[in-house]
Design a protein around this motif. Structure first.
Motif, PDB file in Angstrom:
ATOM      1  N   ARG A  41       0.837  -1.191   0.000  1.00  0.00           N
ATOM      2  CA  ARG A  41       0.000   0.000   0.000  1.00  0.00           C
ATOM      3  C   ARG A  41       0.872   1.241   0.000  1.00  0.00           C
ATOM      4  N   GLN A  42       0.303   2.306  -0.531  1.00  0.00           N
ATOM      5  CA  GLN A  42       1.011   3.585  -0.587  1.00  0.00           C
ATOM      6  C   GLN A  42       0.071   4.693  -0.168  1.00  0.00           C
ATOM      7  N   ARG A  43       0.452   5.380   0.916  1.00  0.00           N
ATOM      8  CA  ARG A  43      -0.314   6.517   1.391  1.00  0.00           C
ATOM      9  C   ARG A  43       0.250   7.778   0.769  1.00  0.00           C
ATOM     10  N   PRO A  44      -0.561   8.834   0.682  1.00  0.00           N
ATOM     11  CA  PRO A  44      -0.099  10.070   0.032  1.00  0.00           C
ATOM     12  C   PRO A  44       1.192  10.595   0.655  1.00  0.00           C
ATOM     13  N   GLY A  45       2.156  10.902  -0.186  1.00  0.00           N
ATOM     14  CA  GLY A  45       3.405  11.481   0.272  1.00  0.00           C
ATOM     15  C   GLY A  45       4.363  10.493   0.909  1.00  0.00           C
ATOM     16  N   ARG A  46       4.033   9.195   0.834  1.00  0.00           N
ATOM     17  CA  ARG A  46       4.875   8.196   1.475  1.00  0.00           C
ATOM     18  C   ARG A  46       5.278   7.119   0.474  1.00  0.00           C
ATOM     19  N   GLU A  47       6.276   6.357   0.840  1.00  0.00           N
ATOM     20  CA  GLU A  47       6.731   5.267  -0.015  1.00  0.00           C
ATOM     21  C   GLU A  47       5.745   4.102   0.061  1.00  0.00           C
ATOM     22  N   ARG A  48       5.857   3.220  -0.936  1.00  0.00           N
ATOM     23  CA  ARG A  48       5.031   2.034  -0.944  1.00  0.00           C
ATOM     24  C   ARG A  48       5.495   1.074   0.148  1.00  0.00           C
ATOM     25  N   ASP A  49       4.585   0.602   0.969  1.00  0.00           N
ATOM     26  CA  ASP A  49       4.906  -0.294   2.078  1.00  0.00           C
ATOM     27  C   ASP A  49       4.359  -1.688   1.829  1.00  0.00           C
ATOM     28  N   TRP A  50       5.122  -2.666   2.225  1.00  0.00           N
ATOM     29  CA  TRP A  50       4.664  -4.049   2.176  1.00  0.00           C
ATOM     30  C   TRP A  50       3.607  -4.266   3.263  1.00  0.00           C
ATOM     31  N   VAL A  51       2.557  -5.022   2.932  1.00  0.00           N
ATOM     32  CA  VAL A  51       1.471  -5.297   3.866  1.00  0.00           C
ATOM     33  C   VAL A  51       1.444  -6.767   4.274  1.00  0.00           C
ATOM     34  N   ALA A  52       1.481  -7.667   3.291  1.00  0.00           N
ATOM     35  CA  ALA A  52       1.355  -9.098   3.590  1.00  0.00           C
ATOM     36  C   ALA A  52       1.840  -9.914   2.404  1.00  0.00           C
ATOM     37  N   SER A  53       2.222 -11.167   2.686  1.00  0.00           N
ATOM     38  CA  SER A  53       2.641 -12.091   1.643  1.00  0.00           C
ATOM     39  C   SER A  53       2.078 -13.476   1.914  1.00  0.00           C
ATOM     40  N   ILE A  54       1.959 -14.259   0.825  1.00  0.00           N
ATOM     41  CA  ILE A  54       1.526 -15.646   0.944  1.00  0.00           C
ATOM     42  C   ILE A  54       2.291 -16.470  -0.077  1.00  0.00           C
ATOM     43  N   ASP A  55       2.804 -17.629   0.359  1.00  0.00           N
ATOM     44  CA  ASP A  55       3.576 -18.440  -0.566  1.00  0.00           C
ATOM     45  C   ASP A  55       2.731 -19.565  -1.150  1.00  0.00           C
ATOM     46  N   TYR A  56       3.370 -20.424  -1.921  1.00  0.00           N
ATOM     47  CA  TYR A  56       2.683 -21.508  -2.615  1.00  0.00           C
ATOM     48  C   TYR A  56       1.954 -22.433  -1.660  1.00  0.00           C
ATOM     49  N   GLU A  57       2.529 -22.633  -0.468  1.00  0.00           N
ATOM     50  CA  GLU A  57       1.914 -23.550   0.492  1.00  0.00           C
ATOM     51  C   GLU A  57       0.929 -22.836   1.417  1.00  0.00           C
ATOM     52  N   GLY A  58       0.695 -21.574   1.175  1.00  0.00           N
ATOM     53  CA  GLY A  58      -0.282 -20.843   1.974  1.00  0.00           C
ATOM     54  C   GLY A  58       0.265 -20.236   3.250  1.00  0.00           C
ATOM     55  N   ARG A  59       1.580 -20.278   3.408  1.00  0.00           N
ATOM     56  CA  ARG A  59       2.159 -19.645   4.590  1.00  0.00           C
ATOM     57  C   ARG A  59       2.126 -18.132   4.414  1.00  0.00           C
ATOM     58  N   THR A  60       1.721 -17.441   5.462  1.00  0.00           N
ATOM     59  CA  THR A  60       1.496 -16.000   5.393  1.00  0.00           C
ATOM     60  C   THR A  60       2.400 -15.241   6.343  1.00  0.00           C
ATOM     61  N   THR A  61       2.722 -14.015   5.972  1.00  0.00           N
ATOM     62  CA  THR A  61       3.428 -13.084   6.842  1.00  0.00           C
ATOM     63  C   THR A  61       2.773 -11.721   6.696  1.00  0.00           C
ATOM     64  N   TYR A  62       2.836 -10.930   7.767  1.00  0.00           N
ATOM     65  CA  TYR A  62       2.157  -9.648   7.812  1.00  0.00           C
ATOM     66  C   TYR A  62       3.043  -8.562   8.401  1.00  0.00           C
ATOM     67  N   ALA A  63       2.821  -7.346   7.942  1.00  0.00           N
ATOM     68  CA  ALA A  63       3.430  -6.193   8.574  1.00  0.00           C
ATOM     69  C   ALA A  63       2.807  -6.009   9.954  1.00  0.00           C
ATOM     70  N   ASN A  64       3.591  -5.520  10.890  1.00  0.00           N
ATOM     71  CA  ASN A  64       3.077  -5.357  12.260  1.00  0.00           C
ATOM     72  C   ASN A  64       1.835  -4.467  12.303  1.00  0.00           C
ATOM     73  N   ALA A  65       1.767  -3.485  11.423  1.00  0.00           N
ATOM     74  CA  ALA A  65       0.663  -2.525  11.454  1.00  0.00           C
ATOM     75  C   ALA A  65      -0.690  -3.156  11.138  1.00  0.00           C
ATOM     76  N   VAL A  66      -0.674  -4.314  10.479  1.00  0.00           N
ATOM     77  CA  VAL A  66      -1.940  -4.939  10.076  1.00  0.00           C
ATOM     78  C   VAL A  66      -2.152  -6.302  10.700  1.00  0.00           C
ATOM     79  N   LYS A  67      -1.174  -6.817  11.411  1.00  0.00           N
ATOM     80  CA  LYS A  67      -1.255  -8.158  11.984  1.00  0.00           C
ATOM     81  C   LYS A  67      -2.466  -8.268  12.922  1.00  0.00           C
ATOM     82  N   GLY A  68      -3.234  -9.321  12.734  1.00  0.00           N
ATOM     83  CA  GLY A  68      -4.421  -9.518  13.551  1.00  0.00           C
ATOM     84  C   GLY A  68      -5.677  -8.870  12.995  1.00  0.00           C
ATOM     85  N   ARG A  69      -5.525  -7.996  12.000  1.00  0.00           N
ATOM     86  CA  ARG A  69      -6.683  -7.314  11.401  1.00  0.00           C
ATOM     87  C   ARG A  69      -6.875  -7.685   9.933  1.00  0.00           C
TER      88      ARG A  69
END
Length: 125
Positions: A41-69
């Motif tokens: 995601r990219q907010r106005p005036g800011r760099e693009r930030d990573w939010v979440a990823s998912i691999d082939y086996e469905g393993r997920t990782t999240y940025a702290n700002a969105v974890k749990g939501r």
């Protein structure tokens, strides 16, 4: 030319939910079900930030700002990527992009080379 197409964005109230979808463009070589996929995601005036990823086996990782939501997921039959966003905050308002691994890898290395055009999410107080 964008290789991926996002949908599902728009305005939402603070505390509300929204689900983004991402599919491969008609001419794209990306196979969402097998590639490592991510949301940014990219907010106005800011760099693009990573939010979440998912691999082939469905393993997920999240940025702290969105974890749990936020929840990233794939539907292999539909070859579609999703981002379920709950308990939205004003600071979640941004242009959201889906992305695919640059080398078509099943596993996530942080190297994304295929992008969507982005979709606006506005969180309204």
């Amino acid at each position: 030319q964008a290789q991926l197409v996002e949908s599902g964005g728009g305005p939402v109230q603070v505390g509300g939910s929204l689900k983004l979808s991402c599919s491969a463009a008609e001419s794209s070589s990306v196979v969402i079900s097998t590639y490592c996929m991510g949301w940014f995601r990219q907010r106005p005036g800011r760099e693009r930030d990573w939010v979440a990823s998912i691999d082939y086996e469905g393993r997920t990782t999240y940025a702290n700002a969105v974890k749990g939501r936020f929840t990233i997921s794939k539907n292999s039959l539909k070859d579609t990527l999703y981002l379920q966003m709950n308990s939205l905050k004003p600071e979640d308002g941004a242009v959201y992009y889906c992305a695919a691994d640059a080398h078509g890898s099943n596993w996530c290395s942080g190297d994304y080379g295929y992008w969507g055009q982005g979709i606006q999410v506005s969180v309204i107080s």
